[in-house]
Design a protein around this motif. Structure first.
Motif, PDB file in Angstrom:
ATOM      1  N   MET A  94       0.850  -1.180   0.000  1.00 59.37           N
ATOM      2  CA  MET A  94       0.000   0.000   0.000  1.00 59.37           C
ATOM      3  C   MET A  94       0.888   1.232   0.000  1.00 59.37           C
ATOM      4  SD  MET A  94      -3.330  -0.820   0.481  1.00 59.37           S
ATOM      5  CE  MET A  94      -4.106   0.355   1.552  1.00 59.37           C
ATOM      6  N   GLY A  95       0.605   2.167  -0.898  1.00 63.11           N
ATOM      7  CA  GLY A  95       1.325   3.420  -0.868  1.00 63.11           C
ATOM      8  C   GLY A  95       0.825   4.214   0.327  1.00 63.11           C
ATOM      9  N   ASN A  96       1.630   5.137   0.805  1.00 64.74           N
ATOM     10  CA  ASN A  96       1.116   5.921   1.922  1.00 64.74           C
ATOM     11  C   ASN A  96       0.573   7.257   1.428  1.00 64.74           C
ATOM     12  OD1 ASN A  96       3.577   6.847   1.298  1.00 64.74           O
ATOM     13  ND2 ASN A  96       4.381   6.923   3.387  1.00 64.74           N
ATOM     14  N   ASN A  97      -0.061   7.197   0.267  1.00 63.79           N
ATOM     15  CA  ASN A  97      -0.702   8.374  -0.284  1.00 63.79           C
ATOM     16  C   ASN A  97      -1.981   8.656   0.501  1.00 63.79           C
ATOM     17  OD1 ASN A  97      -2.055  10.220  -1.787  1.00 63.79           O
ATOM     18  ND2 ASN A  97      -1.707   9.200  -3.755  1.00 63.79           N
ATOM     19  N   LEU A  98      -2.083   9.903   0.965  1.00 64.05           N
ATOM     20  CA  LEU A  98      -3.256  10.288   1.756  1.00 64.05           C
ATOM     21  C   LEU A  98      -4.553  10.053   1.006  1.00 64.05           C
ATOM     22  CD1 LEU A  98      -2.756  13.678   3.592  1.00 64.05           C
ATOM     23  CD2 LEU A  98      -3.530  11.514   4.522  1.00 64.05           C
ATOM     24  N   ARG A  99      -4.474  10.115  -0.319  1.00 64.22           N
ATOM     25  CA  ARG A  99      -5.698  10.007  -1.106  1.00 64.22           C
ATOM     26  C   ARG A  99      -6.072   8.564  -1.436  1.00 64.22           C
ATOM     27  NH1 ARG A  99      -7.711  14.688  -2.344  1.00 64.22           N
ATOM     28  NH2 ARG A  99      -6.379  16.509  -2.080  1.00 64.22           N
ATOM     29  N   SER A 131     -15.737  12.818  -8.487  1.00 64.43           N
ATOM     30  CA  SER A 131     -14.381  12.471  -8.073  1.00 64.43           C
ATOM     31  C   SER A 131     -13.964  13.312  -6.879  1.00 64.43           C
ATOM     32  CB  SER A 131     -13.394  12.724  -9.212  1.00 64.43           C
ATOM     33  OG  SER A 131     -12.078  12.636  -8.706  1.00 64.43           O
ATOM     34  N   PHE A 132     -13.550  12.620  -5.796  1.00 58.41           N
ATOM     35  CA  PHE A 132     -13.095  13.394  -4.642  1.00 58.41           C
ATOM     36  C   PHE A 132     -11.629  13.782  -4.771  1.00 58.41           C
ATOM     37  CE2 PHE A 132     -11.057   9.651  -3.194  1.00 58.41           C
ATOM     38  CZ  PHE A 132     -11.962   8.611  -3.301  1.00 58.41           C
ATOM     39  N   ASN A 133     -11.007  13.398  -5.908  1.00 57.85           N
ATOM     40  CA  ASN A 133      -9.612  13.769  -6.104  1.00 57.85           C
ATOM     41  C   ASN A 133      -9.451  14.864  -7.149  1.00 57.85           C
ATOM     42  OD1 ASN A 133      -8.474  12.120  -4.210  1.00 57.85           O
ATOM     43  ND2 ASN A 133      -8.350  10.371  -5.597  1.00 57.85           N
ATOM     44  N   HIS A 134     -10.559  15.310  -7.718  1.00 55.73           N
ATOM     45  CA  HIS A 134     -10.471  16.357  -8.721  1.00 55.73           C
ATOM     46  C   HIS A 134     -10.961  17.669  -8.112  1.00 55.73           C
ATOM     47  CE1 HIS A 134     -11.218  18.726 -12.303  1.00 55.73           C
ATOM     48  NE2 HIS A 134     -10.354  17.929 -12.892  1.00 55.73           N
ATOM     49  N   PRO A 135     -10.234  18.775  -8.363  1.00 58.29           N
ATOM     50  CA  PRO A 135     -10.620  20.052  -7.750  1.00 58.29           C
ATOM     51  C   PRO A 135     -12.100  20.373  -7.924  1.00 58.29           C
ATOM     52  CG  PRO A 135      -8.568  20.300  -8.957  1.00 58.29           C
ATOM     53  CD  PRO A 135      -9.035  18.891  -9.196  1.00 58.29           C
ATOM     54  N   GLU A 136     -12.681  19.995  -9.076  1.00 56.70           N
ATOM     55  CA  GLU A 136     -14.089  20.332  -9.300  1.00 56.70           C
ATOM     56  C   GLU A 136     -15.041  19.398  -8.574  1.00 56.70           C
ATOM     57  OE1 GLU A 136     -15.335  21.006 -13.309  1.00 56.70           O
ATOM     58  OE2 GLU A 136     -13.453  22.037 -13.768  1.00 56.70           O
ATOM     59  N   GLY A 137     -14.517  18.234  -8.178  1.00 59.00           N
ATOM     60  CA  GLY A 137     -15.420  17.276  -7.563  1.00 59.00           C
ATOM     61  C   GLY A 137     -15.223  17.133  -6.060  1.00 59.00           C
ATOM     62  N   MET A 138     -14.072  17.553  -5.586  1.00 60.03           N
ATOM     63  CA  MET A 138     -13.765  17.273  -4.178  1.00 60.03           C
ATOM     64  C   MET A 138     -14.561  18.175  -3.233  1.00 60.03           C
ATOM     65  SD  MET A 138      -9.968  18.986  -3.755  1.00 60.03           S
ATOM     66  CE  MET A 138      -9.174  17.730  -4.712  1.00 60.03           C
ATOM     67  N   HIS A 141     -14.469  21.622   1.739  1.00 62.17           N
ATOM     68  CA  HIS A 141     -14.021  21.837   3.116  1.00 62.17           C
ATOM     69  C   HIS A 141     -12.762  21.018   3.434  1.00 62.17           C
ATOM     70  CE1 HIS A 141     -17.609  24.107   3.824  1.00 62.17           C
ATOM     71  NE2 HIS A 141     -18.329  23.115   3.342  1.00 62.17           N
ATOM     72  N   CYS A 142     -12.739  19.761   2.985  1.00 64.57           N
ATOM     73  CA  CYS A 142     -11.593  18.907   3.348  1.00 64.57           C
ATOM     74  C   CYS A 142     -10.697  18.616   2.152  1.00 64.57           C
ATOM     75  CB  CYS A 142     -12.092  17.607   3.965  1.00 64.57           C
ATOM     76  SG  CYS A 142     -12.923  16.528   2.783  1.00 64.57           S
ATOM     77  N   ASN A 143     -10.980  19.210   0.987  1.00 69.08           N
ATOM     78  CA  ASN A 143     -10.226  18.951  -0.247  1.00 69.08           C
ATOM     79  C   ASN A 143     -10.182  17.471  -0.588  1.00 69.08           C
ATOM     80  OD1 ASN A 143      -9.682  21.632  -0.727  1.00 69.08           O
ATOM     81  ND2 ASN A 143      -7.817  21.614   0.512  1.00 69.08           N
ATOM     82  N   GLY A 144     -11.221  16.765  -0.257  1.00 70.58           N
ATOM     83  CA  GLY A 144     -11.327  15.368  -0.645  1.00 70.58           C
ATOM     84  C   GLY A 144     -10.583  14.411   0.255  1.00 70.58           C
TER      85      GLY A 144
END
Ligand SMILES: Nc1ncnc2c1ncn2[C@@H]1O[C@H](COP(=O)(O)OP(=O)(O)OP(=O)(O)O)[C@@H](O)[C@H]1O
Ligand SMILES: [Mg+2]
Length: 187
Positions: A94-99, A131-138, A141-144
């Motif tokens: 598992m990567g330790n990517n926050l997303r 998409s919670f990882n795209h600026p338009e979809g996230m 408040h928490c940036n996804g």
């Protein structure tokens, strides 16, 4: 009492080196396939059962959605009965990517997004809204990320005191600590 619905029934699989293999795999149970290298485990599980499950799943999508999916040809098997949606989870670090979430790592999320985009209210030109990882979809408040870091001012500051008196309560940022550090560096 068991019914045939309790089994995935594979009829005459002849993918790669499989010699018209027919078998019943119990559902809702942990089933392990073992055998020497080259005996055909991957051919049965990935190239036959999983491929057919994906093919059947993709068939349920609209023509439009299907243009984004891989084109899978029918595997070399007469029939597979009682298949449900399958997920392949490879063993990987598992990567330790926050997303990263269980959803993104297992790619279940891809299908969930597709589902929501189909049952959701159509919004032309807003394909990123799911998409919670795209600026338009996230989430704005928490940036996804699903969580938000903020300072608890009551824990951080004693509003009754001046800075010199020790208003900053964070152990690393106390006036005394800062003063000591700066005086040490001057000396
Ligand atoms: N894409 C392919 N095209 C043709 N033959 C293949 C293909 N993939 C596998 N084979 C052959 O099918 C046979 C079974 O391979 P398979 O990968 O299914 O075995 P396995 O039991 O999963 O082995 P391992 O334990 O090494 O993963 C092997 O002889 C292999 O060379
Ligand atoms: Mg294998």
């Amino acid at each position: 009492m068991s019914t045939t619905k309790d089994f995935i029934i594979v009829q005459n699989a002849h993918t790669n080196n499989l010699k018209n293999l027919s078998l019943e795999i119990p559902k809702h149970k942990v089933v392990a396939f073992t055998g020497v290298s080259g005996s055909g485990k991957s051919s049965l599980l990935f190239d036959t059962i999983y491929t057919e499950a994906q093919r059947q799943l993709i068939e349920t999508f609209s023509t439009f959605a299907r243009t984004f999916m891989p084109k899978l040809s029918r595997p070399d098997v007469d029939d597979i009965l009682n298949l449900s949606t399958s997920i392949v989870i490879d063993q990987k670090k598992m990567g330790n990517n926050l997303r990263s979430t269980v959803g993104t790592v297992t790619e279940v999320n891809t299908y969930l997004r597709l589902l929501y985009s189909r049952i959701g209210k159509p919004a032309i030109g807003a394909s990123f809204l799911f998409s919670f990882n795209h600026p338009e979809g996230m989430c704005e408040h928490c940036n996804g990320l699903g969580k938000k870091a903020k300072i608890d001012l009551d824990l951080f500051l004693d509003q009754e005191k001046s800075i010199r008196e020790g208003a900053i309560m964070h152990p690393h940022l106390r006036w005394a600590v800062l003063w000591k550090r700066s005086s040490t560096s001057v000396v």
